[in-house]
Scaffold this motif. Structure first.
Motif, PDB file in Angstrom:
ATOM      1  N   PHE A 183       0.652  -1.297  -0.110  1.00 29.25           N
ATOM      2  CA  PHE A 183       0.004  -0.053  -0.070  1.00 29.25           C
ATOM      3  C   PHE A 183       0.930   1.143  -0.134  1.00 29.25           C
ATOM      4  CE2 PHE A 183      -3.208  -3.076   2.137  1.00 29.25           C
ATOM      5  CZ  PHE A 183      -3.622  -3.224   0.980  1.00 29.25           C
ATOM      6  N   ILE A 184       1.689   1.473   0.806  1.00 27.30           N
ATOM      7  CA  ILE A 184       2.548   2.484   1.053  1.00 27.30           C
ATOM      8  C   ILE A 184       3.542   2.662  -0.009  1.00 27.30           C
ATOM      9  CG2 ILE A 184       4.135   3.857   2.439  1.00 27.30           C
ATOM     10  CD1 ILE A 184       2.656   2.676   4.948  1.00 27.30           C
ATOM     11  N   ALA A 229      -4.408  -9.696   5.547  1.00 26.98           N
ATOM     12  CA  ALA A 229      -5.626  -9.382   5.344  1.00 26.98           C
ATOM     13  C   ALA A 229      -6.203  -8.989   6.771  1.00 26.98           C
ATOM     14  CB  ALA A 229      -6.707  -9.876   4.683  1.00 26.98           C
ATOM     15  N   ARG A 230      -7.252  -8.088   7.218  1.00 22.34           N
ATOM     16  CA  ARG A 230      -7.848  -7.941   8.266  1.00 22.34           C
ATOM     17  C   ARG A 230      -9.189  -8.147   8.222  1.00 22.34           C
ATOM     18  NH1 ARG A 230      -7.116  -1.488   9.868  1.00 22.34           N
ATOM     19  NH2 ARG A 230      -8.933  -0.865   8.630  1.00 22.34           N
ATOM     20  N   GLY A 259     -10.799  -6.103   5.001  1.00 26.54           N
ATOM     21  CA  GLY A 259      -9.840  -4.964   4.431  1.00 26.54           C
ATOM     22  C   GLY A 259      -8.492  -5.417   4.534  1.00 26.54           C
ATOM     23  N   ARG A 260      -7.692  -4.413   4.017  1.00 25.12           N
ATOM     24  CA  ARG A 260      -6.300  -4.233   4.057  1.00 25.12           C
ATOM     25  C   ARG A 260      -5.629  -5.712   3.410  1.00 25.12           C
ATOM     26  NH1 ARG A 260      -7.832   0.056   5.461  1.00 25.12           N
ATOM     27  NH2 ARG A 260      -6.573   1.590   6.674  1.00 25.12           N
ATOM     28  N   MET A 261      -6.448  -6.349   2.224  1.00 20.39           N
ATOM     29  CA  MET A 261      -5.946  -7.493   1.593  1.00 20.39           C
ATOM     30  C   MET A 261      -4.653  -6.867   0.688  1.00 20.39           C
ATOM     31  SD  MET A 261      -8.835  -9.999   0.517  1.00 20.39           S
ATOM     32  CE  MET A 261      -7.446 -10.949  -0.249  1.00 20.39           C
ATOM     33  N   ALA A 262      -3.391  -7.773   1.140  1.00 17.28           N
ATOM     34  CA  ALA A 262      -2.458  -7.240   0.502  1.00 17.28           C
ATOM     35  C   ALA A 262      -1.689  -8.503  -0.079  1.00 17.28           C
ATOM     36  CB  ALA A 262      -1.488  -6.527   1.220  1.00 17.28           C
ATOM     37  N   VAL A 263      -1.241  -8.794  -1.111  1.00 18.86           N
ATOM     38  CA  VAL A 263      -0.321  -9.885  -1.602  1.00 18.86           C
ATOM     39  C   VAL A 263       0.852  -9.548  -2.130  1.00 18.86           C
ATOM     40  CG1 VAL A 263      -0.303 -12.125  -3.108  1.00 18.86           C
ATOM     41  CG2 VAL A 263      -2.581 -11.155  -1.869  1.00 18.86           C
ATOM     42  N   LEU A 264       2.080  -9.875  -1.718  1.00 20.18           N
ATOM     43  CA  LEU A 264       3.196  -9.416  -2.447  1.00 20.18           C
ATOM     44  C   LEU A 264       3.398  -9.747  -3.899  1.00 20.18           C
ATOM     45  CD1 LEU A 264       5.774 -10.503   0.309  1.00 20.18           C
ATOM     46  CD2 LEU A 264       5.109  -8.248  -0.216  1.00 20.18           C
ATOM     47  N   ALA A 298     -20.576 -10.235   4.648  1.00 20.91           N
ATOM     48  CA  ALA A 298     -19.342  -9.831   4.455  1.00 20.91           C
ATOM     49  C   ALA A 298     -19.225  -8.423   3.656  1.00 20.91           C
ATOM     50  CB  ALA A 298     -18.351 -10.790   4.052  1.00 20.91           C
ATOM     51  N   GLN A 299     -18.340  -7.628   4.124  1.00 21.45           N
ATOM     52  CA  GLN A 299     -18.451  -6.365   3.490  1.00 21.45           C
ATOM     53  C   GLN A 299     -16.920  -6.018   3.171  1.00 21.45           C
ATOM     54  OE1 GLN A 299     -20.915  -3.403   5.365  1.00 21.45           O
ATOM     55  NE2 GLN A 299     -21.171  -4.728   6.923  1.00 21.45           N
ATOM     56  N   LEU A 300     -16.676  -5.213   2.013  1.00 23.83           N
ATOM     57  CA  LEU A 300     -15.393  -4.825   1.715  1.00 23.83           C
ATOM     58  C   LEU A 300     -15.264  -3.487   0.844  1.00 23.83           C
ATOM     59  CD1 LEU A 300     -14.425  -5.892  -1.433  1.00 23.83           C
ATOM     60  CD2 LEU A 300     -14.200  -8.002   0.082  1.00 23.83           C
ATOM     61  N   SER A 301     -14.263  -2.878   0.792  1.00 28.84           N
ATOM     62  CA  SER A 301     -13.948  -1.846  -0.178  1.00 28.84           C
ATOM     63  C   SER A 301     -13.043  -2.216  -1.162  1.00 28.84           C
ATOM     64  CB  SER A 301     -13.586  -0.369   0.708  1.00 28.84           C
ATOM     65  OG  SER A 301     -13.401   0.442  -0.208  1.00 28.84           O
TER      66      SER A 301
END
Length: 142
Positions: A27-28, A61-62, A70-75, A103-106
């Motif tokens: 993300f960053i 993820a969280r 949320g905060r799903m991230a895969v290298l 379940a919800q997500l953005s």
């Protein structure tokens, strides 16, 4: 053959630093999300998920108590290899154990198809979050 494991922890447990590293890279660094937007108070109450491939942290993820994923991230080097799908299914299964109906997500707009393949449906107009186009999506659990 790669062996995937998924661990869950809280904000103060062993896997949290690895989740932070992955989120920072994805993300960053890659997506230029400002530090102040990436880290929030929801991290304290979330269930954090960490995927390891042959013991190496590769995705996270969280899940929040209200059923938000949320905060799903895969290298980058692990994308397109089923890691994200396995992580999402694990997160959805956690949501099924919560007292929530969906379940919800953005979702970042480029990932709508990924979430749709898991059964999520777009339920909002597009909007910007951290200057990245997103839509809200839901998956009915009951």
């Amino acid at each position: 053959m790669t062996h995937l494991t998924i661990e869950q922890c809280s904000y103060q447990q062993w896997a949290w630093p690895d989740c932070q590293k992955i989120r920072k890279i994805v993300f960053i660094v890659e997506q230029h999300v400002p530090d102040l937007l990436e880290w929030d108070v929801a991290d304290v109450k979330a269930i954090h998920l960490l995927v390891r491939a042959d013991a190496r942290p590769v995705a996270c993820a969280r899940v929040l108590p209200d059923g938000h994923i949320g905060r799903m991230a895969v290298l980058k080097e692990w994308r397109g290899r089923g890691v994200g799908a396995a992580l999402l299914q694990y997160a959805v299964n956690i949501c099924r154990e919560l007292p929530v109906a969906q379940a919800q997500l953005s979702a970042q707009s480029h990932a709508i198809g990924f979430y749709a393949r898991a059964g999520f449906i777009v339920c909002s107009s597009p909007y910007l979050d951290a200057n990245i186009p997103h839509v809200d999506m839901v998956l009915k659990l009951v």
